[in-house]
Design a protein around this motif. Structure first.
Motif, PDB file in Angstrom:
ATOM      1  N   LEU A  90       0.884  -1.280   0.471  1.00  0.00           N
ATOM      2  CA  LEU A  90      -0.053   0.265  -0.248  1.00  0.00           C
ATOM      3  C   LEU A  90       1.075   0.819   0.162  1.00  0.00           C
ATOM      4  O   LEU A  90       1.274   1.462   0.867  1.00  0.00           O
ATOM      5  CB  LEU A  90      -0.903  -0.240   1.351  1.00  0.00           C
ATOM      6  N   SER A  91       0.850   2.009  -0.772  1.00  0.00           N
ATOM      7  CA  SER A  91       1.480   3.601  -1.177  1.00  0.00           C
ATOM      8  C   SER A  91       1.111   4.527  -1.609  1.00  0.00           C
ATOM      9  O   SER A  91       0.169   3.680  -3.064  1.00  0.00           O
ATOM     10  CB  SER A  91       3.466   2.998  -1.635  1.00  0.00           C
ATOM     11  N   PHE A  92       1.693   6.141  -1.992  1.00  0.00           N
ATOM     12  CA  PHE A  92       1.041   6.611  -2.858  1.00  0.00           C
ATOM     13  C   PHE A  92       1.120   6.004  -4.136  1.00  0.00           C
ATOM     14  O   PHE A  92       0.318   6.779  -5.120  1.00  0.00           O
ATOM     15  CB  PHE A  92       1.072   8.500  -2.565  1.00  0.00           C
ATOM     16  N   THR A  93       2.590   5.635  -4.683  1.00  0.00           N
ATOM     17  CA  THR A  93       2.869   5.415  -6.120  1.00  0.00           C
ATOM     18  C   THR A  93       2.435   4.032  -6.445  1.00  0.00           C
ATOM     19  O   THR A  93       2.403   4.058  -7.679  1.00  0.00           O
ATOM     20  CB  THR A  93       4.522   5.900  -5.559  1.00  0.00           C
ATOM     21  N   SER A  94       1.045   3.282  -6.122  1.00  0.00           N
ATOM     22  CA  SER A  94       0.791   2.370  -5.840  1.00  0.00           C
ATOM     23  C   SER A  94      -0.161   2.802  -6.950  1.00  0.00           C
ATOM     24  O   SER A  94      -1.121   3.518  -6.272  1.00  0.00           O
ATOM     25  CB  SER A  94       0.675   1.476  -4.910  1.00  0.00           C
ATOM     26  N   PRO A  95      -1.360   2.453  -8.100  1.00  0.00           N
ATOM     27  CA  PRO A  95      -2.022   1.601  -8.674  1.00  0.00           C
ATOM     28  C   PRO A  95      -3.280   1.194  -7.694  1.00  0.00           C
ATOM     29  O   PRO A  95      -4.881   2.642  -8.036  1.00  0.00           O
ATOM     30  CB  PRO A  95      -2.191   1.943  -9.853  1.00  0.00           C
ATOM     31  N   LEU A  96      -2.997   0.795  -7.130  1.00  0.00           N
ATOM     32  CA  LEU A  96      -4.160   0.551  -5.599  1.00  0.00           C
ATOM     33  C   LEU A  96      -4.504   1.762  -5.682  1.00  0.00           C
ATOM     34  O   LEU A  96      -5.643   1.300  -4.558  1.00  0.00           O
ATOM     35  CB  LEU A  96      -3.361  -0.943  -5.097  1.00  0.00           C
ATOM     36  N   PHE A  97      -3.675   2.050  -4.905  1.00  0.00           N
ATOM     37  CA  PHE A  97      -4.212   3.472  -3.365  1.00  0.00           C
ATOM     38  C   PHE A  97      -4.785   4.169  -4.724  1.00  0.00           C
ATOM     39  O   PHE A  97      -6.312   4.510  -3.710  1.00  0.00           O
ATOM     40  CB  PHE A  97      -3.181   3.585  -3.226  1.00  0.00           C
ATOM     41  N   TYR A  98      -5.103   4.777  -5.435  1.00  0.00           N
ATOM     42  CA  TYR A  98      -6.321   5.120  -6.694  1.00  0.00           C
ATOM     43  C   TYR A  98      -6.850   4.575  -6.560  1.00  0.00           C
ATOM     44  O   TYR A  98      -8.313   5.232  -7.164  1.00  0.00           O
ATOM     45  CB  TYR A  98      -5.080   6.208  -7.552  1.00  0.00           C
ATOM     46  N   ILE A  99      -6.876   3.543  -7.440  1.00  0.00           N
ATOM     47  CA  ILE A  99      -8.409   3.117  -7.373  1.00  0.00           C
ATOM     48  C   ILE A  99      -9.348   2.316  -6.638  1.00  0.00           C
ATOM     49  O   ILE A  99     -10.179   2.513  -6.028  1.00  0.00           O
ATOM     50  CB  ILE A  99      -7.726   1.613  -7.864  1.00  0.00           C
ATOM     51  N   ILE A 100      -8.303   1.962  -5.280  1.00  0.00           N
ATOM     52  CA  ILE A 100      -8.849   1.984  -3.734  1.00  0.00           C
ATOM     53  C   ILE A 100      -9.827   3.622  -3.666  1.00  0.00           C
ATOM     54  O   ILE A 100     -11.055   3.871  -3.473  1.00  0.00           O
ATOM     55  CB  ILE A 100      -8.376   1.705  -2.936  1.00  0.00           C
ATOM     56  N   VAL A 101      -9.202   4.211  -3.829  1.00  0.00           N
ATOM     57  CA  VAL A 101      -9.709   5.719  -3.256  1.00  0.00           C
ATOM     58  C   VAL A 101     -10.932   6.097  -4.314  1.00  0.00           C
ATOM     59  O   VAL A 101     -12.375   6.382  -3.415  1.00  0.00           O
ATOM     60  CB  VAL A 101      -8.869   7.138  -3.819  1.00  0.00           C
ATOM     61  N   VAL A 102     -10.766   6.187  -5.977  1.00  0.00           N
ATOM     62  CA  VAL A 102     -11.921   6.289  -6.706  1.00  0.00           C
ATOM     63  C   VAL A 102     -12.793   5.317  -6.464  1.00  0.00           C
ATOM     64  O   VAL A 102     -14.119   5.719  -6.446  1.00  0.00           O
ATOM     65  CB  VAL A 102     -11.043   6.519  -8.244  1.00  0.00           C
ATOM     66  N   LEU A 103     -12.756   4.220  -5.950  1.00  0.00           N
ATOM     67  CA  LEU A 103     -14.036   3.173  -5.715  1.00  0.00           C
ATOM     68  C   LEU A 103     -14.779   3.712  -4.515  1.00  0.00           C
ATOM     69  O   LEU A 103     -15.904   3.530  -4.472  1.00  0.00           O
ATOM     70  CB  LEU A 103     -13.613   1.456  -5.495  1.00  0.00           C
ATOM     71  N   LEU A 104     -13.961   4.227  -3.327  1.00  0.00           N
ATOM     72  CA  LEU A 104     -14.808   4.759  -2.472  1.00  0.00           C
ATOM     73  C   LEU A 104     -15.625   5.245  -2.267  1.00  0.00           C
ATOM     74  O   LEU A 104     -16.466   6.016  -1.702  1.00  0.00           O
ATOM     75  CB  LEU A 104     -13.202   5.425  -1.370  1.00  0.00           C
ATOM     76  N   GLY A 105     -15.322   6.268  -3.017  1.00  0.00           N
ATOM     77  CA  GLY A 105     -15.323   7.660  -3.734  1.00  0.00           C
ATOM     78  C   GLY A 105     -16.737   7.493  -4.321  1.00  0.00           C
ATOM     79  O   GLY A 105     -18.144   8.407  -3.835  1.00  0.00           O
ATOM     80  N   LEU A 106     -16.268   6.743  -5.071  1.00  0.00           N
ATOM     81  CA  LEU A 106     -17.985   6.014  -5.364  1.00  0.00           C
ATOM     82  C   LEU A 106     -19.060   5.638  -5.128  1.00  0.00           C
ATOM     83  O   LEU A 106     -20.112   5.716  -5.307  1.00  0.00           O
ATOM     84  CB  LEU A 106     -17.559   5.650  -7.139  1.00  0.00           C
ATOM     85  N   ASP A 107     -18.074   5.161  -4.122  1.00  0.00           N
ATOM     86  CA  ASP A 107     -19.364   4.292  -2.816  1.00  0.00           C
ATOM     87  C   ASP A 107     -19.707   4.792  -2.254  1.00  0.00           C
ATOM     88  O   ASP A 107     -21.701   5.145  -1.899  1.00  0.00           O
ATOM     89  CB  ASP A 107     -18.203   2.902  -2.080  1.00  0.00           C
ATOM     90  N   LEU A 108     -19.190   6.360  -1.943  1.00  0.00           N
ATOM     91  CA  LEU A 108     -20.094   7.308  -1.028  1.00  0.00           C
ATOM     92  C   LEU A 108     -21.136   7.729  -1.480  1.00  0.00           C
ATOM     93  O   LEU A 108     -21.846   8.539  -1.605  1.00  0.00           O
ATOM     94  CB  LEU A 108     -19.001   8.037  -0.133  1.00  0.00           C
ATOM     95  N   LEU A 109     -20.924   8.114  -3.152  1.00  0.00           N
ATOM     96  CA  LEU A 109     -21.655   8.864  -4.087  1.00  0.00           C
ATOM     97  C   LEU A 109     -23.479   8.470  -4.184  1.00  0.00           C
ATOM     98  O   LEU A 109     -23.694   8.952  -4.160  1.00  0.00           O
ATOM     99  CB  LEU A 109     -21.210   8.876  -5.440  1.00  0.00           C
ATOM    100  N   ARG A 110     -22.478   6.799  -4.186  1.00  0.00           N
ATOM    101  CA  ARG A 110     -24.160   5.555  -4.075  1.00  0.00           C
ATOM    102  C   ARG A 110     -24.714   6.079  -2.903  1.00  0.00           C
ATOM    103  O   ARG A 110     -26.458   5.759  -2.917  1.00  0.00           O
ATOM    104  CB  ARG A 110     -23.109   4.398  -4.260  1.00  0.00           C
ATOM    105  N   ILE A 111     -24.637   5.606  -1.667  1.00  0.00           N
ATOM    106  CA  ILE A 111     -24.229   6.173  -0.688  1.00  0.00           C
ATOM    107  C   ILE A 111     -25.677   7.085  -0.436  1.00  0.00           C
ATOM    108  O   ILE A 111     -26.525   7.385   0.188  1.00  0.00           O
ATOM    109  CB  ILE A 111     -23.573   5.680   0.525  1.00  0.00           C
ATOM    110  N   SER A 112     -24.849   8.318  -0.626  1.00  0.00           N
ATOM    111  CA  SER A 112     -25.335   9.935  -0.420  1.00  0.00           C
ATOM    112  C   SER A 112     -26.176   9.705  -1.734  1.00  0.00           C
ATOM    113  O   SER A 112     -27.338  10.467  -0.719  1.00  0.00           O
ATOM    114  CB  SER A 112     -25.213  10.686  -0.849  1.00  0.00           C
ATOM    115  N   ARG A 113     -26.471   9.344  -2.582  1.00  0.00           N
ATOM    116  CA  ARG A 113     -28.212   9.554  -3.511  1.00  0.00           C
ATOM    117  C   ARG A 113     -28.922   8.874  -3.075  1.00  0.00           C
ATOM    118  O   ARG A 113     -29.761   8.465  -3.284  1.00  0.00           O
ATOM    119  CB  ARG A 113     -27.598   9.106  -5.316  1.00  0.00           C
ATOM    120  N   GLN A 114     -28.327   7.220  -2.409  1.00  0.00           N
ATOM    121  CA  GLN A 114     -29.857   6.102  -1.942  1.00  0.00           C
ATOM    122  C   GLN A 114     -30.132   6.994  -0.794  1.00  0.00           C
ATOM    123  O   GLN A 114     -31.234   7.202  -0.375  1.00  0.00           O
ATOM    124  CB  GLN A 114     -29.335   5.400  -1.898  1.00  0.00           C
ATOM    125  N   SER A 115     -29.435   7.915   0.050  1.00  0.00           N
ATOM    126  CA  SER A 115     -30.283   8.349   1.088  1.00  0.00           C
ATOM    127  C   SER A 115     -31.092   9.395   1.318  1.00  0.00           C
ATOM    128  O   SER A 115     -31.902   9.775   1.126  1.00  0.00           O
ATOM    129  CB  SER A 115     -28.949   9.187   2.339  1.00  0.00           C
TER     130      SER A 115
END
Length: 125
Positions: A90-115
Motif C-alpha cells: 500500500l503506497s501513494f505510488t501504487s495504482p492500487l491506492f488510486y483505484i481504492i480511493v476512486v472506488l470508495l468515492g463512488l461508493d460514498l456517492l452511491r450511498i449519498s444518492r440512496q440516502s
C-alpha cells in the motif's frame, strides 16, 4: 455505554494496530503483537460482536460509513507520511491506492444518492 459500542471501538483499535504493524514491522510493538495475533483477536471480536447482535444485520449509518472510510484512508496517508512502508504494497505510488480511493468515492456517492432517494420517498408518503 453499550457492550456492542465498546467492542466496535476495540475492533477499530486493533484494525489500527494491524495497519501500524504493517507499515512499521520493526517496532517493539510489532514484535509483541504480531499480525497473526492481531488478526486472531479481530476474528474473535467480530464473532463476539455477531453473537451479541444474535446474527442480525445492522446497517451502518451514513455518517459512520463515511467516517470509517475517511479514517482508513487518512490512516494510510499518515502512516506513509511518517515514513512507514507497507509490507503488502500500500503506497501513494501504487495504482492500487488510486483505484481504492476512486472506488470508495463512488461508493460514498452511491450511498449519498440512496440516502437522498429514501428521504424523498419518506416525504411523499
Amino acid at each position: 455505554m453499550k457492550l456492542s459500542t465498546i467492542i466496535n471501538f476495540v475492533i477499530l483499535v486493533f484494525f489500527t494496530l494491524l495497519f501500524v504493524n504493517d507499515f512499521f514491522p520493526d517496532t517493539a510493538m510489532a514484535a509483541l503483537l504480531t499480525k497473526k495475533i492481531i488478526l486472531l483477536i479481530l476474528v474473535v471480536l467480530v464473532i463476539i460482536q455477531l453473537a451479541i447482535d444474535k446474527g442480525r444485520y445492522k446497517k451502518l449509518s451514513k455518517k459512520a460509513y463515511i467516517g470509517l472510510t475517511l479514517y482508513t484512508v487518512a490512516l494510510w496517508i499518515v502512516l506513509t507520511l511518517l515514513g512507514g512502508q507497507s509490507q503488502i504494497g500500500l503506497s501513494f505510488t501504487s495504482p492500487l491506492f488510486y483505484i481504492i480511493v476512486v472506488l470508495l468515492g463512488l461508493d460514498l456517492l452511491r450511498i449519498s444518492r440512496q440516502s437522498k432517494r429514501e428521504q424523498t420517498e419518506e416525504k411523499t408518503k
